[in-house]
Design a protein around this motif. Sequence first.
Motif, PDB file in Angstrom:
ATOM      1  N   ASP A  62       0.849  -1.188   0.000  1.00  0.00           N
ATOM      2  CA  ASP A  62       0.000   0.000   0.000  1.00  0.00           C
ATOM      3  C   ASP A  62       0.886   1.240   0.000  1.00  0.00           C
ATOM      4  O   ASP A  62       1.549   1.537   0.990  1.00  0.00           O
ATOM      5  N   VAL A  63       0.901   1.975  -1.111  1.00  0.00           N
ATOM      6  CA  VAL A  63       1.803   3.128  -1.237  1.00  0.00           C
ATOM      7  C   VAL A  63       1.351   4.326  -0.404  1.00  0.00           C
ATOM      8  O   VAL A  63       2.116   5.274  -0.235  1.00  0.00           O
ATOM      9  N   ASP A  64       0.142   4.296   0.121  1.00  0.00           N
ATOM     10  CA  ASP A  64      -0.335   5.399   0.957  1.00  0.00           C
ATOM     11  C   ASP A  64       0.188   5.313   2.383  1.00  0.00           C
ATOM     12  O   ASP A  64       0.080   6.264   3.147  1.00  0.00           O
ATOM     13  N   SER A  65       0.762   4.184   2.745  1.00  0.00           N
ATOM     14  CA  SER A  65       1.320   4.016   4.081  1.00  0.00           C
ATOM     15  C   SER A  65       2.629   4.802   4.179  1.00  0.00           C
ATOM     16  O   SER A  65       3.511   4.686   3.328  1.00  0.00           O
ATOM     17  N   GLU A  66       2.752   5.589   5.230  1.00  0.00           N
ATOM     18  CA  GLU A  66       3.951   6.408   5.428  1.00  0.00           C
ATOM     19  C   GLU A  66       5.204   5.557   5.595  1.00  0.00           C
ATOM     20  O   GLU A  66       6.291   5.961   5.198  1.00  0.00           O
ATOM     21  N   GLU A  67       5.055   4.379   6.159  1.00  0.00           N
ATOM     22  CA  GLU A  67       6.221   3.555   6.481  1.00  0.00           C
ATOM     23  C   GLU A  67       6.874   2.918   5.256  1.00  0.00           C
ATOM     24  O   GLU A  67       8.009   2.464   5.344  1.00  0.00           O
ATOM     25  N   VAL A  68       6.180   2.860   4.118  1.00  0.00           N
ATOM     26  CA  VAL A  68       6.765   2.236   2.926  1.00  0.00           C
ATOM     27  C   VAL A  68       7.294   3.272   1.938  1.00  0.00           C
ATOM     28  O   VAL A  68       7.769   2.903   0.859  1.00  0.00           O
ATOM     29  N   GLN A  69       7.269   4.532   2.304  1.00  0.00           N
ATOM     30  CA  GLN A  69       7.714   5.583   1.388  1.00  0.00           C
ATOM     31  C   GLN A  69       9.187   5.446   1.028  1.00  0.00           C
ATOM     32  O   GLN A  69       9.605   5.879  -0.049  1.00  0.00           O
ATOM     33  N   VAL A  70       9.982   4.841   1.889  1.00  0.00           N
ATOM     34  CA  VAL A  70      11.393   4.631   1.583  1.00  0.00           C
ATOM     35  C   VAL A  70      11.535   3.743   0.341  1.00  0.00           C
ATOM     36  O   VAL A  70      12.394   3.991  -0.512  1.00  0.00           O
ATOM     37  N   TYR A  71      10.689   2.726   0.200  1.00  0.00           N
ATOM     38  CA  TYR A  71      10.720   1.861  -0.977  1.00  0.00           C
ATOM     39  C   TYR A  71      10.143   2.567  -2.196  1.00  0.00           C
ATOM     40  O   TYR A  71      10.635   2.399  -3.305  1.00  0.00           O
ATOM     41  N   VAL A  72       9.109   3.339  -2.006  1.00  0.00           N
ATOM     42  CA  VAL A  72       8.497   4.088  -3.110  1.00  0.00           C
ATOM     43  C   VAL A  72       9.527   5.048  -3.712  1.00  0.00           C
ATOM     44  O   VAL A  72       9.657   5.149  -4.937  1.00  0.00           O
ATOM     45  N   LYS A  73      10.285   5.709  -2.869  1.00  0.00           N
ATOM     46  CA  LYS A  73      11.323   6.632  -3.351  1.00  0.00           C
ATOM     47  C   LYS A  73      12.499   5.872  -3.948  1.00  0.00           C
ATOM     48  O   LYS A  73      13.036   6.257  -4.991  1.00  0.00           O
ATOM     49  N   TYR A  74      12.929   4.806  -3.298  1.00  0.00           N
ATOM     50  CA  TYR A  74      14.090   4.048  -3.766  1.00  0.00           C
ATOM     51  C   TYR A  74      13.864   3.484  -5.170  1.00  0.00           C
ATOM     52  O   TYR A  74      14.742   3.531  -6.020  1.00  0.00           O
ATOM     53  N   PHE A  75      12.686   2.922  -5.416  1.00  0.00           N
ATOM     54  CA  PHE A  75      12.373   2.334  -6.719  1.00  0.00           C
ATOM     55  C   PHE A  75      11.750   3.343  -7.682  1.00  0.00           C
ATOM     56  O   PHE A  75      11.344   2.971  -8.778  1.00  0.00           O
ATOM     57  N   ASP A  76      11.655   4.612  -7.271  1.00  0.00           N
ATOM     58  CA  ASP A  76      11.117   5.688  -8.099  1.00  0.00           C
ATOM     59  C   ASP A  76       9.736   5.317  -8.644  1.00  0.00           C
ATOM     60  O   ASP A  76       9.482   5.361  -9.849  1.00  0.00           O
TER      61      ASP A  76
END
Length: 151
Positions: A62-76
Amino acid sequence: MSYLLKTLTKKEEIDRIIRDTIDEVLVLRFGRCSENVCLQHDEILAKSVRDVSKFAKVALVDVDSEEVQVYVKYFDITLFPSTIFFFNAHHMKLDSGTADHTKWVGAFHIKQDFINVVEAIYRGAMKGKLIVQCPVPPERIPKYQLLYKDV
């Protein structure tokens, strides 16, 4: 159909599943359960889970979760859904004829396309490859325009 698949909302959960998935392809779908394209993609993933269960695991992020934003940014990850593949904690790349080999952007058109991609990644990974050729015909590969931020 997304309720049939495991949904990850924390960085620790993602770290654990990447680390603990051994000798299987790990398929992580990054997206939102509220978007129509993600729902279409989730339906294909859910229908395919049984067919790929001997050599792959599928989970949703779930990309809306604040805790996974590190992966969202890392994988662009800017377009949804984006699907990323791992094998023995190594990021597997897919040459689908698009500019970005790190992930599959968009939904698969048919169930067999997804199965073929996962099987190609599994076979390539078992041979030690980190990038494999996409078995999906070019007309069924989603087209998109890459936009780079701050370039």
